[in-house]
Enzyme design. Structure first.
Site, PDB file in Angstrom:
ATOM      1  N   GLU A   1       2.614  -8.361   8.885  1.00 14.50           N
ATOM      2  CA  GLU A   1       2.596  -6.744   9.072  1.00 14.50           C
ATOM      3  C   GLU A   1       3.315  -5.944   8.052  1.00 14.50           C
ATOM      4  O   GLU A   1       3.133  -4.750   7.826  1.00 14.50           O
ATOM      5  CB  GLU A   1       2.772  -6.473  10.530  1.00 14.50           C
TER       6      GLU A   1
ATOM      7  N   ASP B   1     -10.876   0.783 -24.501  1.00 11.61           N
ATOM      8  CA  ASP B   1     -11.172   0.870 -23.194  1.00 11.61           C
ATOM      9  C   ASP B   1     -11.452   2.151 -22.313  1.00 11.61           C
ATOM     10  O   ASP B   1     -10.720   2.818 -22.532  1.00 11.61           O
ATOM     11  CB  ASP B   1      -9.971   0.467 -22.259  1.00 11.61           C
TER      12      ASP B   1
ATOM     13  N   ARG C   1      -3.524  -8.149 -20.909  1.00 14.21           N
ATOM     14  CA  ARG C   1      -4.673  -8.016 -21.849  1.00 14.21           C
ATOM     15  C   ARG C   1      -4.009  -6.848 -22.800  1.00 14.21           C
ATOM     16  O   ARG C   1      -4.702  -6.484 -23.875  1.00 14.21           O
ATOM     17  CB  ARG C   1      -5.915  -7.502 -21.421  1.00 14.21           C
TER      18      ARG C   1
ATOM     19  N   PRO D   1       0.866  -1.211   0.121  1.00 10.87           N
ATOM     20  CA  PRO D   1      -0.019  -0.149   0.061  1.00 10.87           C
ATOM     21  C   PRO D   1       0.862   1.359  -0.063  1.00 10.87           C
ATOM     22  O   PRO D   1       0.342   2.342  -0.383  1.00 10.87           O
ATOM     23  CB  PRO D   1      -0.731  -0.303   1.105  1.00 10.87           C
TER      24      PRO D   1
HETATM   25  N1  ADE Z   1      -0.795  -5.138   0.052  1.00 12.59           N
HETATM   26  C1  ADE Z   1      -1.551  -4.974   1.077  1.00 12.59           C
HETATM   27  N2  ADE Z   1      -2.498  -3.838   0.507  1.00 12.59           N
HETATM   28  C2  ADE Z   1      -1.925  -3.592  -0.812  1.00 12.59           C
HETATM   29  C3  ADE Z   1      -2.567  -2.526  -1.521  1.00 12.59           C
HETATM   30  N3  ADE Z   1      -3.397  -1.627  -1.514  1.00 12.59           N
HETATM   31  N4  ADE Z   1      -1.822  -2.586  -2.962  1.00 12.59           N
HETATM   32  C4  ADE Z   1      -0.781  -3.357  -2.935  1.00 12.59           C
HETATM   33  N5  ADE Z   1      -0.497  -4.377  -2.237  1.00 12.59           N
HETATM   34  C5  ADE Z   1      -0.749  -4.367  -1.055  1.00 12.59           C
END
Ligand code: ADE
Length: 253
Positions: A124, A177, A162, A97
């Site tokens: 974590e 697209d 794709r 994230p």
């Molecule tokens: N791992 C956990 N959450 C994630 C996300 N939003 N994007 C990529 N990998 C992740």
């Protein structure tokens, strides 16, 4: 194109990869996805892949040794030059994230590589030395936190595959697209012409291709204007597009 996936949950990949378009792409040799279990690269009796964080706090952290070992072995990072067809500058992407947020232009960019590595985080977090000294890129699929990088890795594979030549049955399939043109896609209809009293727009049945083309463009603009006005700032717009958008701004919505 070759995808090298590194994960602690290899079993989640085959059900999706062995369905529909990605399955056909693999069978036709257009993509090759190899899934590597990081646990296979542990050297201790218990096959340990995680440990408690230095400094305390909750959760577990992915250990560096098996991750380095897995990537170095599979990618031949310590074994001299990689065959040129596999590109020695292979992107090593950590799904997290904290990465740059994935979009169509990143999918385009990655589709130019003959081979990419996708490292799925779990627990974590991962030991910082993996981030600093092994990965070359970090990608997030959006501002929310999942339990791991496996679904994000599948999303990247799908969006990239794709775009490769011949993967979609229709060669123009990926060009129109939503997002490819910087606009949302126009509405689609198929038979029957009328369903429960709801009609297909007459223009689509008219056979007048120039008018259909114009209607579709305007519908794309209208949708983007209503649902994703932020996208209009980056979209390539003609004079006619701008005029149409100006006309929308003067109408009560
Ligand atoms: N791992 C956990 N959450 C994630 C996300 N939003 N994007 C990529 N990998 C992740």
């Amino acid at each position: 194109m070759q995808f090298e996936v590194f994960t602690l949950l290899p079993e989640v990949f085959p059900p999706y990869l062995e369905s529909s378009i990605l399955k056909r792409a693999s069978e036709r040799g257009l993509i090759n996805v190899r899934v590597h279990n990081i646990r296979d690269y542990t050297r201790d009796k218990h096959h340990t892949t995680d440990d408690t964080p230095y400094g305390g706090g909750g959760g577990m952290v992915m250990k560096p040794e098996p991750v380095f070992e897995a990537l170095e072995t599979v990618l031949g990072l310590n074994a001299g030059p990689t065959p040129p067809e596999l590109d020695s500058n292979i992107p090593i992407i950590l799904l997290t994230p904290q990465g740059r947020v994935f979009d169509q232009s990143i999918a385009q960019e990655l589709s130019q590589h003959p081979r990419i590595a996708l490292l799925c985080g779990r627990y974590e977090g991962i030991d910082e030395r993996i981030r600093e000294h092994l990965v070359t890129d970090e990608i997030s699929i959006g501002d929310y936190v999942l339990t791991g990088g496996e679904l994000p890795a599948l999303i990247l594979i799908d969006a990239i595959a794709r775009l490769l030549p011949e993967v979609l049955g229709d060669p123009t399939g990926a060009q129109d697209d939503s997002h490819a043109m910087g606009l949302l896609e126009y509405p689609h209809y198929t038979r029957p012409p009328e369903f429960r009293g709801w009609k297909t727009p007459d223009i689509l049945l008219s056979g007048d291709h120039a008018k259909i083309e114009k209607w579709r463009r305007e519908q794309s603009l209208l949708r983007t204007f209503n649902k994703r006005p932020d996208m209009l700032e980056k979209a390539e717009l003609s004079k006619a597009d701008k005029k149409f958008l100006d006309s929308l701004k003067n109408v009560e919505r």
